[in-house]
Each structure stands twice: as C-alpha cells, then as structure tokens.
Design a protein around this motif. Structure first.
Motif, PDB file in Angstrom:
ATOM      1  N   VAL A 104     -10.122 -16.203  -6.076  1.00 15.38           N
ATOM      2  CA  VAL A 104      -9.391 -15.176  -6.763  1.00 15.38           C
ATOM      3  C   VAL A 104      -9.256 -13.941  -6.023  1.00 15.38           C
ATOM      4  O   VAL A 104      -8.224 -13.150  -5.683  1.00 15.38           O
ATOM      5  N   TRP A 105     -10.388 -13.522  -5.798  1.00 15.55           N
ATOM      6  CA  TRP A 105     -10.256 -12.051  -5.088  1.00 15.55           C
ATOM      7  C   TRP A 105     -10.437 -12.428  -3.361  1.00 15.55           C
ATOM      8  O   TRP A 105      -9.714 -11.216  -3.062  1.00 15.55           O
ATOM      9  N   GLU A 145      -9.611  -6.758  -0.538  1.00 15.47           N
ATOM     10  CA  GLU A 145     -11.405  -6.961  -0.722  1.00 15.47           C
ATOM     11  C   GLU A 145     -11.146  -5.648  -0.193  1.00 15.47           C
ATOM     12  O   GLU A 145     -12.217  -4.972   0.163  1.00 15.47           O
ATOM     13  N   GLY A 166      -7.297  -9.056  -6.587  1.00 19.85           N
ATOM     14  CA  GLY A 166      -7.230  -9.748  -5.705  1.00 19.85           C
ATOM     15  C   GLY A 166      -6.717  -9.933  -3.987  1.00 19.85           C
ATOM     16  O   GLY A 166      -5.088  -9.275  -4.027  1.00 19.85           O
ATOM     17  N   GLY A 171      -6.371 -13.940  -3.388  1.00 23.57           N
ATOM     18  CA  GLY A 171      -5.081 -13.345  -4.295  1.00 23.57           C
ATOM     19  C   GLY A 171      -4.522 -14.412  -4.640  1.00 23.57           C
ATOM     20  O   GLY A 171      -3.519 -14.525  -4.253  1.00 23.57           O
ATOM     21  N   VAL A 197      -9.991  -9.027 -11.934  1.00 28.23           N
ATOM     22  CA  VAL A 197     -10.007  -9.405 -10.627  1.00 28.23           C
ATOM     23  C   VAL A 197      -8.619  -9.973  -9.793  1.00 28.23           C
ATOM     24  O   VAL A 197      -8.211 -10.013  -9.032  1.00 28.23           O
TER      25      VAL A 197
END
Length: 305
Positions: A298-299, A50, A47, A302, A43
């Motif tokens: 984090v996802w 999406e 990140g 970023g 991830v």
C-alpha cells in the motif's frame, strides 16, 4: 449505567501515580493494539509517495494518528464505562484497553487528549489552513461527543452504534491535505467505510455478553449472535466486492477475501456463541499479520490511489 450486574468500584490511581508515569499510563489507555487502524488509514492516504519521508508534516501526522488521536478517542470512550470494562475479559490487556482506571483518572486523560490534540491542531492549521483543520477538528470532537456523550450512540440504537465509528475515516482526508496530495478516489472511501464497519461489528460480537448484561442495545445485541455474524459476513462481502471491482492490486482482494473466509468460518464453526478471548486472539493472529504484510505494498505502490 443500567443492568443488574454490579462490578466493584474502581478507585482513582491518580494520587498513587508519579507525574512521570502519566505518559505511560496514557499510552496504555490509547490501546496500542488498535494503533494499526489509524496507521493503516494514514498510509493509505500517503501511499505511492515515498518521498514524503523527507518532510516534517508527514512524520508529525503519522505520530498524531498513532498516539494523540487514539488517546482522545479511547479515553473518551472508556470514560463512564469503568464498571462495564471491569467485567470485560478483553479489557485489562495492555494493548487492548484498561479495566482498572477510575472515571476521575480517565477524565484527566481525556482532557489531556483534548489539550494535545489542540496543540497538534495549531500546527496542522499552519500547514493546511485554519478552515480545513476546523472542519477536521469538528469531525473528531463531534464524532466522539455523539458516540460517548449526549446521545451516546455507543449504546445504540442500531445502526447508530456502528455508524459512529465511521469518524475514523477522517484520517484519510488529514493525510491527503497535510501532505498536499491528490484526492483519493471514491472507491477508497467506500472500501474503508466497510472495513471500519466490520471491525466495529466484530468487536461488538466479541463483547456481546458484557454489552447485553449492561443493558446496551448495540447492533450485535439487538440482532443476536447468528444474525450479527451474517451481517458481518455481508459487510465483508461488500468490502471484497469493492476491492475486486475498483483496485488493480489483487492483494487487496486477497486480504478482503481472507477476511470473508474468516467470517464464514465463524458462522459455521461456532454460530451460536460469541468467540472466546482465545478464539478472538486467533483471528487477530491471522488478520493482523496479513494486513501488516499488505501495508508495504500500500505504501510503495499506492494500492488505493
């Protein structure tokens, strides 16, 4: 295996297990409780992107980092450690490892892991190219071989037993190449090198008594519990420093700060003894949800890019 302690011989369960159960057995050996580590690294690499959820390579890479990679890693790690694992109170819990599997069964599962990893490697090569996947595959196989066979760095000498775990960091590069993303900054690599090192050392501290009985010369055994805890605190402080200086997301610093506080608590509350299984579980109950809460940031944002 050296050491005076003689644990009971573990017999193969292969003949007792229907073939339909081998998959569930392999999941147990892959230690689902540790899947979060490779999930986190993947991830981190992806990140802030999406839109990747609409692409097949993203999901294939995610699944690979959860099950096939961990199956190979831990089946190979457990191979030859049956007697030691049988006296380790941490083992035998479904999420954290097995302690009742014979070498012959683990060998089958290790070979199964090699086969499955090879199948994923063929797919990855079709996406990122043969040279890149051969490079990453060499890291996976080489790190596991050096750590578990040949020189068996898992038994020491220090610091090779700690450095062997750094092989995990290849997941950052896999996620980047597989999803055609920009390279990660050097600070992200440094931060996660410290994170992997301190996770490895913390595990050694928990297993210190069992490792000492078996004659292993791990970093924790060699240093002793007090100095091992001090080294752990220093590594986490380095991680915290990178987080504070390099990343804009303050919650990354909060997470490392919480880890640093936990390391200090262990130094001052029980400096002379490894944590009991219950105390180790308590630490996990604090840190794992904290990391889980940070992971969506984090996802979506970023945080490490």
């Amino acid at each position: 295996m050296t050491g005076k302690h003689q644990a009971p011989q573990v017999k193969s369960r292969g003949s007792l297990l229907p073939r339909s159960y081998w998959f569930l057995h392999s999941v147990e050996v892959s230690r689902p409780g540790f899947w979060f580590i490779t999930l986190w690294l993947y991830v981190v690499a992806c990140g802030g992107n999406e839109t990747l959820v609409s692409q097949v390579p993203f999901w294939v890479g995610l699944f690979y980092c959860l099950y096939p990679l961990n199956l190979l890693t831990f089946a190979w790690n457990d191979l030859g450690d049956v007697r030691l694992d049988s006296i380790n109170p941490r083992k035998g819990i479904y999420l954290l490892g097995v302690n009742n599997v014979a070498d012959s069964d683990l060998l089958k599962l290790r070979n199964m892991g090699l086969l499955i990893n090879g199948m994923f490697g063929v797919y990855f090569a079709s996406v990122i190219g043969l040279f890149k996947i051969l490079l990453l595959g060499s890291i996976v196989i080489g790190a596991n071989f050096l750590y578990n066979e040949g020189p068996r760095f898992r038994e020491g000498p220090p610091p090779l037993d700690l450095l062997g775990s750094i092989g995990y960091i290849f997941v950052l590069q896999l996620g980047t190449w597989l999803n055609n993303l920009e390279p990660l900054p050097k600070s992200t690599w440094l931060f996660h090198a410290f994170m992997i090192l301190r996770s490895q050392l913390w595990g050694q501290i928990i297993d210190l008594k069992c490792d000492a009985k078996s004659g292993r010369r791990t970093t924790a055994v060699t240093l002793g519990i007090r100095r091992a805890r001090l080294l752990l605190a220093f590594i986490v402080f380095c991680e915290l420093s990178v987080a504070y200086l390099a990343f804009e997301d303050i919650y990354v610093s909060y997470f490392s700060g919480l880890s640093f506080m936990q390391a200090l608590v262990e130094i001052f509350i029980y400096p002379n003894e490894p944590p009991t299984l219950h105390l180790a579980a308590l630490t996990g109950l604090v840190m794992t949800p904290a990391a889980g809460l940070l992971l969506p940031r984090v996802w979506f944002y970023g945080s490490f890019r």
